[in-house]
Design a protein around this motif. Structure first.
Motif, PDB file in Angstrom:
ATOM      1  N   LEU A 283     -34.481 -36.970  30.877  1.00  0.00           N
ATOM      2  CA  LEU A 283     -35.685 -37.858  30.308  1.00  0.00           C
ATOM      3  C   LEU A 283     -35.281 -38.544  29.070  1.00  0.00           C
ATOM      4  O   LEU A 283     -35.186 -37.705  28.045  1.00  0.00           O
ATOM      5  CB  LEU A 283     -36.974 -37.186  30.408  1.00  0.00           C
ATOM      6  CG  LEU A 283     -38.029 -38.019  29.778  1.00  0.00           C
ATOM      7  CD1 LEU A 283     -38.297 -39.296  30.615  1.00  0.00           C
ATOM      8  CD2 LEU A 283     -39.321 -37.260  29.447  1.00  0.00           C
ATOM      9  N   MET A 284     -35.062 -39.657  29.020  1.00  0.00           N
ATOM     10  CA  MET A 284     -34.356 -40.377  27.747  1.00  0.00           C
ATOM     11  C   MET A 284     -35.215 -41.378  27.255  1.00  0.00           C
ATOM     12  O   MET A 284     -35.882 -42.094  28.315  1.00  0.00           O
ATOM     13  CB  MET A 284     -32.969 -40.737  27.946  1.00  0.00           C
ATOM     14  CG  MET A 284     -31.839 -39.749  28.422  1.00  0.00           C
ATOM     15  SD  MET A 284     -30.231 -40.391  28.715  1.00  0.00           S
ATOM     16  CE  MET A 284     -30.068 -40.980  26.993  1.00  0.00           C
ATOM     17  N   SER A 285     -35.160 -41.947  26.086  1.00  0.00           N
ATOM     18  CA  SER A 285     -36.055 -43.097  25.656  1.00  0.00           C
ATOM     19  C   SER A 285     -35.503 -44.320  26.338  1.00  0.00           C
ATOM     20  O   SER A 285     -36.252 -45.384  26.911  1.00  0.00           O
ATOM     21  CB  SER A 285     -36.135 -43.051  24.143  1.00  0.00           C
ATOM     22  OG  SER A 285     -36.805 -42.021  23.708  1.00  0.00           O
TER      23      SER A 285
ATOM     24  N   THR B  65     -36.687 -42.555  32.329  1.00  0.00           N
ATOM     25  CA  THR B  65     -37.202 -43.269  31.229  1.00  0.00           C
ATOM     26  C   THR B  65     -38.746 -42.883  31.372  1.00  0.00           C
ATOM     27  O   THR B  65     -39.445 -42.810  32.350  1.00  0.00           O
ATOM     28  CB  THR B  65     -36.555 -44.597  30.935  1.00  0.00           C
ATOM     29  OG1 THR B  65     -37.271 -45.415  32.246  1.00  0.00           O
ATOM     30  CG2 THR B  65     -35.420 -44.882  31.177  1.00  0.00           C
ATOM     31  N   PRO B  66     -39.364 -43.312  30.231  1.00  0.00           N
ATOM     32  CA  PRO B  66     -40.847 -43.214  30.026  1.00  0.00           C
ATOM     33  C   PRO B  66     -41.284 -44.242  31.196  1.00  0.00           C
ATOM     34  O   PRO B  66     -42.425 -44.047  31.727  1.00  0.00           O
ATOM     35  CB  PRO B  66     -41.234 -43.739  28.811  1.00  0.00           C
ATOM     36  CG  PRO B  66     -40.040 -43.400  27.768  1.00  0.00           C
ATOM     37  CD  PRO B  66     -38.830 -43.593  28.632  1.00  0.00           C
TER      38      PRO B  66
ATOM     39  N   LEU C 258     -40.877 -42.191  34.821  1.00  0.00           N
ATOM     40  CA  LEU C 258     -41.230 -40.922  34.830  1.00  0.00           C
ATOM     41  C   LEU C 258     -42.279 -40.595  35.823  1.00  0.00           C
ATOM     42  O   LEU C 258     -43.140 -41.271  35.886  1.00  0.00           O
ATOM     43  CB  LEU C 258     -41.853 -40.383  33.426  1.00  0.00           C
ATOM     44  CG  LEU C 258     -42.402 -39.076  33.451  1.00  0.00           C
ATOM     45  CD1 LEU C 258     -41.194 -38.075  33.267  1.00  0.00           C
ATOM     46  CD2 LEU C 258     -43.122 -38.468  31.897  1.00  0.00           C
TER      47      LEU C 258
ATOM     48  N   PHE D 258     -34.622 -33.233  27.846  1.00  0.00           N
ATOM     49  CA  PHE D 258     -35.203 -34.176  27.270  1.00  0.00           C
ATOM     50  C   PHE D 258     -34.249 -34.539  25.949  1.00  0.00           C
ATOM     51  O   PHE D 258     -33.628 -33.527  25.188  1.00  0.00           O
ATOM     52  CB  PHE D 258     -36.471 -33.805  26.545  1.00  0.00           C
ATOM     53  CG  PHE D 258     -37.473 -33.445  27.773  1.00  0.00           C
ATOM     54  CD1 PHE D 258     -37.318 -33.896  29.143  1.00  0.00           C
ATOM     55  CD2 PHE D 258     -38.412 -32.457  27.591  1.00  0.00           C
ATOM     56  CE1 PHE D 258     -38.279 -33.346  30.068  1.00  0.00           C
ATOM     57  CE2 PHE D 258     -39.245 -32.139  28.294  1.00  0.00           C
ATOM     58  CZ  PHE D 258     -39.144 -32.552  30.073  1.00  0.00           C
ATOM     59  N   THR D 259     -34.262 -35.870  25.494  1.00  0.00           N
ATOM     60  CA  THR D 259     -33.829 -36.297  24.193  1.00  0.00           C
ATOM     61  C   THR D 259     -34.778 -36.092  23.117  1.00  0.00           C
ATOM     62  O   THR D 259     -35.919 -35.947  23.402  1.00  0.00           O
ATOM     63  CB  THR D 259     -33.185 -37.553  24.214  1.00  0.00           C
ATOM     64  OG1 THR D 259     -34.342 -38.531  24.549  1.00  0.00           O
ATOM     65  CG2 THR D 259     -32.302 -37.860  25.331  1.00  0.00           C
TER      66      THR D 259
ATOM     67  N   ALA E 126     -37.583 -38.424  23.764  1.00  0.00           N
ATOM     68  CA  ALA E 126     -38.323 -38.345  24.922  1.00  0.00           C
ATOM     69  C   ALA E 126     -39.489 -37.204  24.571  1.00  0.00           C
ATOM     70  O   ALA E 126     -40.624 -37.322  25.034  1.00  0.00           O
ATOM     71  CB  ALA E 126     -37.449 -37.883  26.063  1.00  0.00           C
TER      72      ALA E 126
END
Length: 294
Positions: free
Chosen positions: A208-210, A230-231, A234, A247-248, A251
């Protein structure tokens, strides 16, 4: 972090070992443990609690450089399974397009003339070529376009996602942003990074990345066990279907802001609308692939 030794079945949903989702030996027993009858009429009657977890932050080289805090809403233990089950079945049901359609005998072309005489032919009497008894005729009780979508409250859907993420903290790591590390698409470098993070490329992982840069997207798209979210994309299924979550730092900030106790609901929620559109498109692609293989 060492990778999990037990590989999940490709067609099964992997559940995390936690106070909410108790791990069991086989994938089939996990499913039987989770998908059993629950009283979902009032799944949110109990109060929502906060699930606080401290996660290690790893660098691109795989060394720990700090920690991150994940503080999300979580359903109580007695209703958590029911909430997540309802959110998952709703997502999967809403992916059905309901576009299958067949022609009845009234809609099939032709058949205005009697095929042959009533008597002295040795065959059963026929009044039309559109009868379901003949090849190319109408279909009896065949499928027609149907709307399979069901509704779920927005807060209940968000609680299902946050509960699933909170229950997976033991199999979750945080990594620093690595977009700039990929100057060009290279799948081999992405697999090497996964191994440094303690991830097995043969096991299902969800990132999960921005934002996902083009080089990262091209470097990871050939890994069949990997999902890049991504958001806006998700969804609950990809969270539950993964053995490991990555997760970054951006995120993690998004999750704490969006699924924490301080979140203020916005009527014009672009993330929710786009996520539903993405899930619907995935359902359409899945139906198209299944039709082409028959």
């Amino acid at each position: 972090m060492a990778a999990s030794s037990a590989a999940a079945s490709p067609s099964s949903i992997a559940f995390f070992s936690s106070s909410i989702f108790i791990s069991t030996p086989t994938a089939s027993s996990r499913l039987n443990c989770f998908f059993k009858s629950h009283n979902t009429k009032f799944p949110l009657r109990a109060s929502v609690r906060s699930e606080l977890a401290t996660l290690p932050v790893l660098s691109f080289e795989g060394t720990q450089v700090g920690t991150a805090t994940l503080d999300l809403k979580s359903a109580p233990a007695e209703t958590a399974r029911a909430v997540v089950h309802r959110g998952l079945t709703t997502d999967l049901t809403n992916r059905r397009r309901g576009t299958a359609s067949t022609l009845t005998r009234a809609e099939v072309r032709g058949g205005g003339r009697k095929p042959y005489g009533q008597k002295k032919t040795g065959h059963a009497r026929q009044g039309s070529r559109r009868t379901p008894l003949r090849p190319g005729g109408g279909v009896v009780f065949g499928p027609k376009p149907k709307d399979w979508s069901i509704k779920i409250n927005k807060k209940e859907k968000q609680l299902a996602i946050s509960t699933a993420i909170s229950s997976a903290f033991e199999n979750t790591i945080v990594i620093e942003d690595f977009d700039e590390k990929f100057e060009k698409p290279k799948t081999k470098e992405f697999i090497a990074m996964m191994k440094r993070l303690g991830l097995d490329p043969k096991e299902k992982s969800t990132f999960l990345m921005s934002e996902v840069s083009d080089n990262v997207k091209l470097s990871s798209r050939n890994i069949g066990t990997l999902k890049m979210l991504t958001p806006r994309t998700l969804n609950l299924f990809d969270i539950l279907d993964a053995e490991k979550l990555v997760f970054t730092k951006g995120a993690v900030e998004f999750l704490n802001e969006r699924y924490g106790f301080d979140y203020v609901e916005d009527e014009d929620d672009e993330y929710e609308e786009e996520a539903e559109e993405v899930n619907a498109d995935e359902g359409t692609e899945a139906e198209g692939n299944s039709d082409s293989t028959e």
